[in-house]
Motif scaffolding. Structure first.
Motif, PDB file in Angstrom:
ATOM      1  N   LEU A   5       5.470   6.808  -4.900  1.00 58.38           N
ATOM      2  CA  LEU A   5       3.737   6.310  -4.950  1.00 58.38           C
ATOM      3  C   LEU A   5       3.442   6.570  -5.833  1.00 58.38           C
ATOM      4  CD1 LEU A   5       3.244   3.279  -4.678  1.00 58.38           C
ATOM      5  CD2 LEU A   5       1.927   4.236  -2.536  1.00 58.38           C
ATOM      6  N   VAL A   6       3.143   5.993  -7.006  1.00 58.22           N
ATOM      7  CA  VAL A   6       1.393   6.214  -8.145  1.00 58.22           C
ATOM      8  C   VAL A   6       1.131   5.451  -7.908  1.00 58.22           C
ATOM      9  CG1 VAL A   6       1.669   7.609  -9.682  1.00 58.22           C
ATOM     10  CG2 VAL A   6       3.890   7.911  -8.586  1.00 58.22           C
ATOM     11  N   PHE A  13      -9.940   0.932  -3.975  1.00 52.64           N
ATOM     12  CA  PHE A  13      -8.524   0.023  -2.814  1.00 52.64           C
ATOM     13  C   PHE A  13      -7.580   0.765  -2.916  1.00 52.64           C
ATOM     14  CE2 PHE A  13      -5.045  -2.678  -2.454  1.00 52.64           C
ATOM     15  CZ  PHE A  13      -5.537  -3.883  -1.437  1.00 52.64           C
ATOM     16  N   CYS A  14      -6.815   1.236  -4.318  1.00 52.22           N
ATOM     17  CA  CYS A  14      -5.569   1.954  -4.194  1.00 52.22           C
ATOM     18  C   CYS A  14      -5.588   3.132  -3.338  1.00 52.22           C
ATOM     19  CB  CYS A  14      -5.408   1.855  -5.387  1.00 52.22           C
ATOM     20  SG  CYS A  14      -5.444   0.396  -6.704  1.00 52.22           S
ATOM     21  N   ARG A  15      -7.125   4.268  -3.677  1.00 48.50           N
ATOM     22  CA  ARG A  15      -7.236   4.836  -2.929  1.00 48.50           C
ATOM     23  C   ARG A  15      -6.543   4.634  -1.252  1.00 48.50           C
ATOM     24  NH1 ARG A  15     -11.270   7.018  -5.241  1.00 48.50           N
ATOM     25  NH2 ARG A  15     -12.309   6.589  -3.855  1.00 48.50           N
ATOM     26  N   HIS A  16      -7.172   4.011  -0.591  1.00 49.62           N
ATOM     27  CA  HIS A  16      -7.513   3.697   0.332  1.00 49.62           C
ATOM     28  C   HIS A  16      -6.153   3.446   0.772  1.00 49.62           C
ATOM     29  CE1 HIS A  16      -9.355   2.455   4.275  1.00 49.62           C
ATOM     30  NE2 HIS A  16      -8.232   1.624   4.291  1.00 49.62           N
ATOM     31  N   PHE A  17      -5.633   2.315   0.406  1.00 47.20           N
ATOM     32  CA  PHE A  17      -4.431   1.584   0.498  1.00 47.20           C
ATOM     33  C   PHE A  17      -3.070   3.547   0.553  1.00 47.20           C
ATOM     34  CE2 PHE A  17       0.338   0.665  -1.287  1.00 47.20           C
ATOM     35  CZ  PHE A  17       0.442  -0.601   0.170  1.00 47.20           C
ATOM     36  N   ALA A  18      -2.822   4.226  -0.208  1.00 45.86           N
ATOM     37  CA  ALA A  18      -2.333   4.928  -0.449  1.00 45.86           C
ATOM     38  C   ALA A  18      -2.395   6.120   0.169  1.00 45.86           C
ATOM     39  CB  ALA A  18      -3.074   5.623  -2.284  1.00 45.86           C
ATOM     40  N   ARG A  20      -2.887   5.815   3.695  1.00 47.81           N
ATOM     41  CA  ARG A  20      -3.116   5.258   5.382  1.00 47.81           C
ATOM     42  C   ARG A  20      -2.019   6.089   5.111  1.00 47.81           C
ATOM     43  NH1 ARG A  20      -6.416   1.896   7.512  1.00 47.81           N
ATOM     44  NH2 ARG A  20      -4.450   1.659   8.763  1.00 47.81           N
ATOM     45  N   SER A  21      -2.027   5.802   7.053  1.00 41.80           N
ATOM     46  CA  SER A  21      -1.615   7.192   7.216  1.00 41.80           C
ATOM     47  C   SER A  21      -0.097   6.102   7.748  1.00 41.80           C
ATOM     48  CB  SER A  21      -2.026   7.641   8.669  1.00 41.80           C
ATOM     49  OG  SER A  21      -2.394   6.609   9.750  1.00 41.80           O
ATOM     50  N   GLU A  22      -0.086   5.135   7.878  1.00 41.21           N
ATOM     51  CA  GLU A  22       0.888   3.914   8.175  1.00 41.21           C
ATOM     52  C   GLU A  22       2.299   4.278   7.146  1.00 41.21           C
ATOM     53  OE1 GLU A  22       3.166   0.985  10.502  1.00 41.21           O
ATOM     54  OE2 GLU A  22       0.992   1.784  10.341  1.00 41.21           O
ATOM     55  N   LEU A  23       1.760   4.725   5.927  1.00 39.03           N
ATOM     56  CA  LEU A  23       2.767   4.565   4.900  1.00 39.03           C
ATOM     57  C   LEU A  23       3.587   5.895   4.984  1.00 39.03           C
ATOM     58  CD1 LEU A  23       0.747   3.706   1.127  1.00 39.03           C
ATOM     59  CD2 LEU A  23       2.164   2.313   2.607  1.00 39.03           C
ATOM     60  N   LEU A  24       2.512   6.719   5.247  1.00 39.60           N
ATOM     61  CA  LEU A  24       3.232   8.440   5.110  1.00 39.60           C
ATOM     62  C   LEU A  24       4.324   8.275   6.772  1.00 39.60           C
ATOM     63  CD1 LEU A  24       0.549  10.574   4.752  1.00 39.60           C
ATOM     64  CD2 LEU A  24       2.400   9.736   3.074  1.00 39.60           C
ATOM     65  N   VAL A  31       6.688  10.375  -1.076  1.00 40.27           N
ATOM     66  CA  VAL A  31       5.310  10.282  -1.794  1.00 40.27           C
ATOM     67  C   VAL A  31       4.329  10.541  -2.549  1.00 40.27           C
ATOM     68  CG1 VAL A  31       5.684  12.940  -3.650  1.00 40.27           C
ATOM     69  CG2 VAL A  31       7.459  12.629  -2.557  1.00 40.27           C
ATOM     70  N   ILE A  32       3.526  10.362  -2.180  1.00 41.40           N
ATOM     71  CA  ILE A  32       2.518  10.019  -3.173  1.00 41.40           C
ATOM     72  C   ILE A  32       1.608  10.792  -3.834  1.00 41.40           C
ATOM     73  CG2 ILE A  32       0.147   8.473  -1.763  1.00 41.40           C
ATOM     74  CD1 ILE A  32       1.521   8.282   0.448  1.00 41.40           C
TER      75      ILE A  32
END
Length: 90
Positions: A5-6, A13-18, A20-24, A31-32
């Protein structure tokens, strides 16, 4: 299947979404990367016709999705880790 995810690190907003520990936790091997601070990655994407200013980019091998398509694809592979989320899916 490894997704990258780039996101645009200059977009709050993008930074906060990326970040999120839920994504990881919910997408194995995700890979973010901050495309704003990674000049080489940003240049490579731009040469392929993708500008992170137009939305996040999700890559899997040669496949690339951008914006809402990227988020939709990411969500398809997301496994909720929050017990309340799991309960609401039942």
């Amino acid at each position: 299947m490894t997704f990258t995810l780039v996101y645009d690190g200059g977009c709050p907003f993008c930074r906060h979404f990326a970040q999120r520990s839920e994504l990881l936790g919910g997408v194995p091997d995700l890979v973010i990367r901050d495309g704003r601070s990674d000049h080489e990655l940003r240049t490579n994407l731009r040469q392929r016709g993708y500008n992170i200013s137009n939305g996040a980019v999700l890559m899997n091998g040669d496949q690339i999705w951008q914006g809402s398509e990227a988020i939709a694809m990411l969500c398809k592979h997301l496994t909720p880790t929050d017990p309340l989320s799991i309960m609401s899916l039942s």
